[in-house]
Design an enzyme around this catalytic site. Sequence first.
Site, PDB file in Angstrom:
ATOM      1  N   ASN A   7      90.692 -29.693 -56.547  1.00 31.24           N
ATOM      2  CA  ASN A   7      90.083 -30.208 -57.529  1.00 31.24           C
ATOM      3  C   ASN A   7      89.082 -29.471 -58.396  1.00 31.24           C
ATOM      4  O   ASN A   7      88.245 -28.806 -57.801  1.00 31.24           O
ATOM      5  CB  ASN A   7      89.635 -31.294 -57.270  1.00 31.24           C
ATOM      6  CG  ASN A   7      89.071 -32.323 -58.288  1.00 31.24           C
ATOM      7  OD1 ASN A   7      88.715 -31.901 -59.376  1.00 31.24           O
ATOM      8  ND2 ASN A   7      89.212 -33.490 -58.093  1.00 31.24           N
ATOM      9  N   ARG A  18      77.307 -25.060 -70.589  1.00 29.64           N
ATOM     10  CA  ARG A  18      76.803 -24.138 -71.416  1.00 29.64           C
ATOM     11  C   ARG A  18      77.517 -23.815 -72.556  1.00 29.64           C
ATOM     12  O   ARG A  18      77.048 -23.080 -73.609  1.00 29.64           O
ATOM     13  CB  ARG A  18      76.826 -22.690 -70.714  1.00 29.64           C
ATOM     14  CG  ARG A  18      76.111 -21.420 -71.151  1.00 29.64           C
ATOM     15  CD  ARG A  18      74.516 -21.680 -71.195  1.00 29.64           C
ATOM     16  NE  ARG A  18      74.127 -20.595 -71.859  1.00 29.64           N
ATOM     17  CZ  ARG A  18      73.553 -19.284 -70.957  1.00 29.64           C
ATOM     18  NH1 ARG A  18      73.639 -19.338 -69.755  1.00 29.64           N
ATOM     19  NH2 ARG A  18      73.096 -18.501 -71.670  1.00 29.64           N
ATOM     20  N   HIS A  43      90.839 -34.611 -62.734  1.00 28.46           N
ATOM     21  CA  HIS A  43      90.387 -35.862 -62.822  1.00 28.46           C
ATOM     22  C   HIS A  43      89.509 -36.107 -64.319  1.00 28.46           C
ATOM     23  O   HIS A  43      88.520 -36.176 -64.319  1.00 28.46           O
ATOM     24  CB  HIS A  43      89.280 -36.492 -62.000  1.00 28.46           C
ATOM     25  CG  HIS A  43      89.172 -38.155 -61.833  1.00 28.46           C
ATOM     26  ND1 HIS A  43      89.194 -38.776 -60.573  1.00 28.46           N
ATOM     27  CD2 HIS A  43      88.985 -38.886 -62.753  1.00 28.46           C
ATOM     28  CE1 HIS A  43      88.876 -40.204 -60.822  1.00 28.46           C
ATOM     29  NE2 HIS A  43      88.874 -40.045 -62.182  1.00 28.46           N
ATOM     30  N   HIS A  50      83.543 -33.358 -67.787  1.00 29.96           N
ATOM     31  CA  HIS A  50      84.212 -32.069 -67.182  1.00 29.96           C
ATOM     32  C   HIS A  50      85.663 -31.766 -67.739  1.00 29.96           C
ATOM     33  O   HIS A  50      85.664 -31.167 -68.698  1.00 29.96           O
ATOM     34  CB  HIS A  50      84.060 -32.406 -65.661  1.00 29.96           C
ATOM     35  CG  HIS A  50      84.490 -33.863 -65.334  1.00 29.96           C
ATOM     36  ND1 HIS A  50      85.833 -34.280 -65.345  1.00 29.96           N
ATOM     37  CD2 HIS A  50      83.696 -34.738 -64.250  1.00 29.96           C
ATOM     38  CE1 HIS A  50      85.747 -35.320 -64.833  1.00 29.96           C
ATOM     39  NE2 HIS A  50      84.652 -35.699 -64.359  1.00 29.96           N
ATOM     40  N   GLU A  70      94.633 -37.253 -61.667  1.00 27.85           N
ATOM     41  CA  GLU A  70      94.278 -38.546 -61.028  1.00 27.85           C
ATOM     42  C   GLU A  70      93.139 -39.088 -61.860  1.00 27.85           C
ATOM     43  O   GLU A  70      92.405 -38.350 -62.892  1.00 27.85           O
ATOM     44  CB  GLU A  70      93.423 -38.236 -59.752  1.00 27.85           C
ATOM     45  CG  GLU A  70      92.204 -37.544 -59.721  1.00 27.85           C
ATOM     46  CD  GLU A  70      91.513 -37.268 -58.226  1.00 27.85           C
ATOM     47  OE1 GLU A  70      92.295 -37.304 -57.482  1.00 27.85           O
ATOM     48  OE2 GLU A  70      90.405 -37.310 -58.332  1.00 27.85           O
ATOM     49  N   THR A 101      81.224 -40.639 -59.531  1.00 26.45           N
ATOM     50  CA  THR A 101      82.365 -39.948 -59.025  1.00 26.45           C
ATOM     51  C   THR A 101      83.358 -41.298 -58.475  1.00 26.45           C
ATOM     52  O   THR A 101      82.749 -42.273 -58.454  1.00 26.45           O
ATOM     53  CB  THR A 101      82.313 -38.743 -57.823  1.00 26.45           C
ATOM     54  OG1 THR A 101      83.636 -38.492 -57.240  1.00 26.45           O
ATOM     55  CG2 THR A 101      81.273 -39.639 -56.592  1.00 26.45           C
ATOM     56  N   HIS A 191      88.042 -37.143 -50.851  1.00 25.79           N
ATOM     57  CA  HIS A 191      86.556 -37.551 -51.290  1.00 25.79           C
ATOM     58  C   HIS A 191      85.725 -37.118 -50.034  1.00 25.79           C
ATOM     59  O   HIS A 191      85.891 -37.516 -49.048  1.00 25.79           O
ATOM     60  CB  HIS A 191      86.528 -38.690 -51.546  1.00 25.79           C
ATOM     61  CG  HIS A 191      85.596 -39.010 -52.533  1.00 25.79           C
ATOM     62  ND1 HIS A 191      85.476 -39.035 -53.650  1.00 25.79           N
ATOM     63  CD2 HIS A 191      83.784 -39.393 -52.126  1.00 25.79           C
ATOM     64  CE1 HIS A 191      84.426 -39.402 -54.199  1.00 25.79           C
ATOM     65  NE2 HIS A 191      83.450 -39.250 -53.218  1.00 25.79           N
ATOM     66  N   ASP A 192      84.979 -35.917 -50.473  1.00 25.19           N
ATOM     67  CA  ASP A 192      84.080 -35.588 -49.582  1.00 25.19           C
ATOM     68  C   ASP A 192      84.523 -34.769 -48.085  1.00 25.19           C
ATOM     69  O   ASP A 192      83.963 -34.639 -47.177  1.00 25.19           O
ATOM     70  CB  ASP A 192      83.004 -36.575 -48.954  1.00 25.19           C
ATOM     71  CG  ASP A 192      82.087 -36.974 -50.287  1.00 25.19           C
ATOM     72  OD1 ASP A 192      81.901 -36.517 -50.942  1.00 25.19           O
ATOM     73  OD2 ASP A 192      81.253 -38.164 -50.143  1.00 25.19           O
ATOM     74  N   HIS A 215      84.622 -30.744 -54.881  1.00 24.28           N
ATOM     75  CA  HIS A 215      83.121 -30.546 -54.894  1.00 24.28           C
ATOM     76  C   HIS A 215      82.807 -29.556 -53.559  1.00 24.28           C
ATOM     77  O   HIS A 215      81.872 -28.604 -53.740  1.00 24.28           O
ATOM     78  CB  HIS A 215      82.212 -31.945 -54.618  1.00 24.28           C
ATOM     79  CG  HIS A 215      80.921 -32.125 -54.812  1.00 24.28           C
ATOM     80  ND1 HIS A 215      80.064 -31.675 -55.929  1.00 24.28           N
ATOM     81  CD2 HIS A 215      79.892 -31.942 -53.819  1.00 24.28           C
ATOM     82  CE1 HIS A 215      78.777 -31.533 -55.649  1.00 24.28           C
ATOM     83  NE2 HIS A 215      78.583 -31.598 -54.439  1.00 24.28           N
TER      84      HIS A 215
END
Length: 238
Positions: A7, A18, A43, A50, A70, A101, A191-192, A215
């Site tokens: 991801n 920036r 996503h 993002h 997603e 998230t 996820h995580d 992440h």
Amino acid sequence: MTKLSVNINKIATLRNSRGGDVPNVLQVALDCEKFGAQGITVHPRPDERHIRYQDVFDLKEKICTEFNIEGNPTEGRFEEVVLKTVPAQVTLVPDALNAITSNAGWDTVRHQAQLKELVKKYKNAGIRVSIFVDADPIMVEAAAETGTDRIELYTESYAKGYPSDREKAIAPFVVAAEKALEVGLGLNAGHDLSLENLAYFKQNIPGLLEVSIGHALIADALYYGLENTIQMYLRQLQ
């Protein structure tokens, strides 16, 4: 074999912080593929904080591995963009507009009719469909009734519980995975998930086809480098 889909949302977050085009989202995606990733996940959210919708079109033209988009199918331009780009997979996630998230899976019983319509629409366009669900066999079974191809297990609770009692943390995910296999669903997860907890998850979850990781992988890449980090994650899946 369990595929690794990277991801790249966090790359877009850094770029947007920036202005300009550094880091270049498309180039990072291509590098992830070159370094061994078997898929790219994005996503997009309506505020484009993002991944931007234009990123999705740019990525679809160039990447060679599986492209997974997603997001919430009821928000923003999500449906339009997915149907125009026709990715390999669309993952339906019920995240709220202001969510930092994803934080919950679908209630596939309550939203059964809505999900059936969505699944039919995307499958008719030639897109594989995955529904984001909690590790609950009732939700898994109801997901199967929508006609979806796969589910993606929402693994935050596993990641949180892993350090203190990994057997307890993974137990509901084993039950959910077994139910998915029983009702004929393909199984993804995300996820995580991290270098700390991924191997144990892979070893204990039957039928795991794909993990989507962003992440933790991007954070690790700050220390280990992107190529090395992707190889480290791939080794956890062997």
